[in-house]
Design a protein around this motif. Sequence first.
Motif, PDB file in Angstrom:
ATOM      1  N   LEU A  42     -11.418 -35.644 -13.079  1.00 52.75           N
ATOM      2  CA  LEU A  42     -12.578 -36.207 -13.154  1.00 52.75           C
ATOM      3  C   LEU A  42     -13.670 -36.058 -12.093  1.00 52.75           C
ATOM      4  N   ARG A  43     -12.967 -35.827 -10.862  1.00 48.86           N
ATOM      5  CA  ARG A  43     -14.013 -35.414  -9.627  1.00 48.86           C
ATOM      6  C   ARG A  43     -14.649 -34.004  -9.974  1.00 48.86           C
ATOM      7  N   PHE A  44     -13.999 -33.232 -10.502  1.00 52.18           N
ATOM      8  CA  PHE A  44     -14.763 -32.037 -10.866  1.00 52.18           C
ATOM      9  C   PHE A  44     -15.700 -32.028 -12.085  1.00 52.18           C
ATOM     10  N   VAL A  45     -15.239 -32.874 -12.945  1.00 51.80           N
ATOM     11  CA  VAL A  45     -16.250 -32.984 -14.268  1.00 51.80           C
ATOM     12  C   VAL A  45     -17.401 -33.883 -13.571  1.00 51.80           C
ATOM     13  N   GLY A  46     -17.182 -34.799 -12.774  1.00 50.36           N
ATOM     14  CA  GLY A  46     -18.233 -35.779 -12.316  1.00 50.36           C
ATOM     15  C   GLY A  46     -19.230 -34.878 -11.340  1.00 50.36           C
ATOM     16  N   GLY A  47     -18.748 -33.927 -10.380  1.00 50.99           N
ATOM     17  CA  GLY A  47     -19.472 -33.406  -9.911  1.00 50.99           C
ATOM     18  C   GLY A  47     -20.286 -32.471 -10.500  1.00 50.99           C
ATOM     19  N   ILE A  48     -19.616 -31.437 -11.383  1.00 49.93           N
ATOM     20  CA  ILE A  48     -20.324 -30.579 -12.159  1.00 49.93           C
ATOM     21  C   ILE A  48     -21.503 -31.275 -13.033  1.00 49.93           C
ATOM     22  N   ILE A  72       0.107 -36.211 -16.034  1.00 49.73           N
ATOM     23  CA  ILE A  72      -1.391 -36.153 -16.393  1.00 49.73           C
ATOM     24  C   ILE A  72      -1.913 -36.864 -15.094  1.00 49.73           C
ATOM     25  N   GLU A  73      -1.536 -38.151 -14.766  1.00 50.34           N
ATOM     26  CA  GLU A  73      -2.122 -38.897 -13.615  1.00 50.34           C
ATOM     27  C   GLU A  73      -2.324 -38.004 -12.229  1.00 50.34           C
ATOM     28  N   GLU A  74      -1.440 -37.189 -12.010  1.00 50.90           N
ATOM     29  CA  GLU A  74      -1.419 -36.368 -10.783  1.00 50.90           C
ATOM     30  C   GLU A  74      -2.840 -35.348 -10.737  1.00 50.90           C
ATOM     31  N   TYR A  75      -3.198 -34.779 -11.963  1.00 39.03           N
ATOM     32  CA  TYR A  75      -4.271 -33.956 -12.059  1.00 39.03           C
ATOM     33  C   TYR A  75      -5.462 -34.754 -12.551  1.00 39.03           C
ATOM     34  N   SER A  76      -5.375 -35.951 -13.137  1.00 37.72           N
ATOM     35  CA  SER A  76      -6.515 -36.376 -13.871  1.00 37.72           C
ATOM     36  C   SER A  76      -7.621 -36.974 -12.651  1.00 37.72           C
ATOM     37  N   GLY A  77      -7.186 -37.218 -11.380  1.00 35.92           N
ATOM     38  CA  GLY A  77      -8.196 -37.656 -10.546  1.00 35.92           C
ATOM     39  C   GLY A  77      -9.212 -36.440 -10.027  1.00 35.92           C
ATOM     40  N   MET A  78      -8.407 -35.396  -9.782  1.00 35.52           N
ATOM     41  CA  MET A  78      -8.936 -33.940  -9.557  1.00 35.52           C
ATOM     42  C   MET A  78      -9.861 -33.599 -10.541  1.00 35.52           C
ATOM     43  N   LEU A  93     -16.826 -40.338 -11.339  1.00 34.77           N
ATOM     44  CA  LEU A  93     -16.603 -40.385  -9.782  1.00 34.77           C
ATOM     45  C   LEU A  93     -16.082 -41.699  -9.281  1.00 34.77           C
ATOM     46  N   ALA A  94     -16.514 -42.871 -10.067  1.00 42.37           N
ATOM     47  CA  ALA A  94     -16.326 -44.101  -9.525  1.00 42.37           C
ATOM     48  C   ALA A  94     -14.971 -44.720 -10.076  1.00 42.37           C
ATOM     49  N   LEU A  95     -14.289 -44.065 -11.065  1.00 41.14           N
ATOM     50  CA  LEU A  95     -13.121 -44.548 -11.584  1.00 41.14           C
ATOM     51  C   LEU A  95     -11.828 -44.415 -10.483  1.00 41.14           C
ATOM     52  N   ASN A  96     -11.012 -45.807 -10.440  1.00 40.79           N
ATOM     53  CA  ASN A  96     -10.122 -45.697  -9.641  1.00 40.79           C
ATOM     54  C   ASN A  96      -8.938 -45.505 -10.269  1.00 40.79           C
ATOM     55  N   LYS A  97      -7.442 -45.303  -9.816  1.00 40.97           N
ATOM     56  CA  LYS A  97      -6.263 -44.826 -10.241  1.00 40.97           C
ATOM     57  C   LYS A  97      -5.929 -45.720 -11.436  1.00 40.97           C
TER      58      LYS A  97
END
Length: 203
Positions: free
Chosen positions: A165-171, A157-163, A97-101
């Motif tokens: 990572l947020r999903f994986v981090g939240g779960i 890949i970068e277009e979806y990576s943030g989403m 959740l803390a990783l920036n772009k």
Amino acid sequence: MVCGGFACSKNCLCALNLLYTLVSLLLIGIAAWGIGFGLISSFRVVGVAIAVGIFLFLIALVGLIGAVKHHQVLLFFYMIILLLVFIVQFSVSCACLALNKEQQSQLLEVGWNNTNSARTDIERNLNCCGFRVFDPNETCSSDCFRSHQCQPCAPIIEEYSGMVLRFVGGIGLFFSFTEILGVWLTYRYRNQKDPRANPSAFL
């Protein structure tokens, strides 16, 4: 009515471990489905997913047997292992959740350079070639390579990576709180007396 009795603690712990069992079977099933339908050809990725699923299944089995039998040793080891898993999972979830772009981009590039089979899957599924720049002289398994009009994979890949990572981090964060709940329930349940046992017997 507050859940403070022996039977309530036992039932809650059993339900929590049944949930972990279902999650572990789902994880193993998704990995097997991915390789069965040709979505993932990397045996390393599938192996890691299946190993995590089996590990979670074994932990849930230990917790379930310990809860049903009120087995002090099993419950103790279950509690310790679950606490260690909570620490690792909570740390990884917070990192996701803390990783920036910029950090995401560097991490993706390292992963791209170190995995050949996963790179092939990505190129085939996303219909792209190369990471930053498309090189027609390199081999590529995507359909667009035949016409030599491929896009590099990094922007896709970068277009979806943030989403992701947020999903994986939240779960991961959600399940880490269920794990600390499991540790607390196990600790309390271990110190409760079975009302059907001999009242003068020690735990």
